[in-house]
Design an enzyme around this catalytic site. Structure first.
Site, short mmCIF file in Angstrom:
data_model
loop_
_atom_site.label_atom_id
_atom_site.label_comp_id
_atom_site.label_asym_id
_atom_site.label_seq_id
_atom_site.Cartn_x
_atom_site.Cartn_y
_atom_site.Cartn_z
CG ASP A 1 42.01 37.47 46.96
OD1 ASP A 1 41.76 36.38 47.42
OD2 ASP A 1 42.73 38.44 47.29
CB SER B 1 34.27 37.39 49.58
OG SER B 1 33.73 38.46 48.68
N1 SAM Z 1 41.46 35.66 50.84
C1 SAM Z 1 40.07 35.85 50.79
C2 SAM Z 1 39.28 34.67 50.91
O1 SAM Z 1 39.30 33.71 50.12
O2 SAM Z 1 38.02 34.60 51.95
C3 SAM Z 1 39.30 36.91 49.75
C4 SAM Z 1 39.93 38.32 50.23
S1 SAM Z 1 39.51 39.56 49.39
C5 SAM Z 1 39.06 40.66 50.88
C6 SAM Z 1 37.76 39.44 48.78
C7 SAM Z 1 37.46 40.68 48.04
O3 SAM Z 1 36.43 40.42 46.88
C8 SAM Z 1 36.53 41.51 49.01
O4 SAM Z 1 37.26 42.86 49.27
C9 SAM Z 1 35.25 42.00 48.15
O5 SAM Z 1 34.74 43.19 48.44
C10 SAM Z 1 35.62 41.72 46.85
N2 SAM Z 1 34.72 41.34 45.95
C11 SAM Z 1 33.48 40.65 45.97
N3 SAM Z 1 32.82 40.57 45.09
C12 SAM Z 1 33.48 41.30 43.98
C13 SAM Z 1 33.10 41.77 42.63
N4 SAM Z 1 31.88 41.29 42.07
N5 SAM Z 1 34.10 42.42 42.18
C14 SAM Z 1 34.91 42.89 42.69
N6 SAM Z 1 35.27 42.54 43.90
C15 SAM Z 1 34.74 41.75 44.55
#
Ligand code: SAM
Length: 289
Positions: free
Chosen positions: A161, A163
């Site tokens: 899930d 970004s």
């Molecule tokens: N539902 C959302 C969308 O599709 O737009 C995604 C929501 S969620 C908030 C996405 C999360 O992924 C963020 O909190 C971000 O910090 C996290 N994220 C981004 N890159 C990452 C990585 N390399 N490892 C772990 N988490 C990551």
């Protein structure tokens, strides 16, 4: 470009050139630059609170259930026995909230890169962040790609899930990430990754599905509607170690009573099946991969 004008927030970024969605803002709740990204939380007139990372809308209180239920239950109901689940990203907590509802899930591991997203979601989005403190969930703050490098044959289902493929999430869309997920899965395991919309950044869908197909013997793409995302649609790439997996045919079908008890508002077996049926132009583009 100025994201705030006359009390409206507009989403501008290069992933959707020429498109911007706007929301009338009633209150700016929080704005900061964390170690990894720009984090904005606003309250809006029409869609409740929004979480925005690097200028891109992640979720709104009004329609987040569609995304969270589908990215969770599509893989969970395709796997015959999804006991151990890994969530990568998902800092708002909405996916964890849904995954723990599945009666077969015994343990959830979650790895989110940005501790500030976790803290701010707990503060401003408690109806999603409740998932983070469920007793089945073990939460780590760290990079999902690095985490995957250290795990082998451990998970039945991996849900990414993330970004969008700019900033810290870029690595989660690469072929090497799909290869690492393959190693981290138990035999017969499944992955499901956020993979963009067929309506504008369709190249992202094709590239992600291509990576998945090159690693997994079975792969497919499904989609759901999320009105607050640009184009109102977002999809998921799914891959399975079992070459006979029929993604569009759930192996677990919940009764109406069970769906009500789990408070599911979007997902059921009918929408599961239909989410893999693509319009002709998209089906053709994907078939050629
Ligand atoms: N539902 C959302 C969308 O599709 O737009 C995604 C929501 S969620 C908030 C996405 C999360 O992924 C963020 O909190 C971000 O910090 C996290 N994220 C981004 N890159 C990452 C990585 N390399 N490892 C772990 N988490 C990551």
């Amino acid at each position: 470009m100025d994201a705030f004008k006359k009390g409206w927030f507009s989403e501008f970024n290069d992933l959707w050139p020429g498109i911007s969605v706007s929301f009338e803002v009633t209150k700016i709740l929080h704005h900061e630059k964390s170690q990894f990204q720009d984090i904005l939380l606003v309250d809006t007139k029409a869609h409740g609170r929004l979480l925005v990372l690097d200028g891109i809308i992640q979720c709104s209180e009004s329609d987040e259930f569609s995304y969270q239920e589908m990215i969770s239950f599509l893989p969970l109901c395709t796997h015959p026995n999804p006991k151990n689940v890994l969530i990568v990203g998902g800092g708002d907590g909405g996916v964890a909230r849904e995954v723990v509802k599945h009666p077969g899930v015994e343990h959830v591991t979650q790895v989110e890169i940005d501790g500030r997203v976790l803290e701010l979601s707990r503060q401003y989005l408690p109806s999603l962040a409740c998932g983070l403190s469920h007793p089945k969930v073990t939460l780590y703050v760290g990079d999902g790609f690095e985490f995957m490098q250290k795990h082998s044959q451990q998970f039945d289902v991996i849900i990414t899930d993330s970004s969008d493929p700019i900033g810290p999430a870029e690595c989660l869309f690469q072929e090497s990430y799909f290869a690492l997920m393959k190693t981290a899965l138990k035999p017969g395991g499944l992955v499901c990754s956020q993979a963009g919309t067929i309506w504008s950044n369709d190249l992202q869908v094709e590239k992600t599905l291509e990576h998945c197909k090159s690693v997994f013997p079975a792969a497919s793409y499904a989609y759901t509607s999320v009105p607050t995302y640009p184009t109102g649609q977002i999809g998921f790439v799914m891959g399975s170690l079992n070459p006979n997996t029929k993604f569009g045919e759930p192996v677990k079908v919940f009764t109406e009573n069970e769906l009500d008890e789990m408070k599911l508002k979007y997902y059921d077996d009918k929408i599961h099946r239909s989410s893999f049926v693509l319009p002709r132009f998209a089906a053709k583009a994907i078939k050629n991969l």
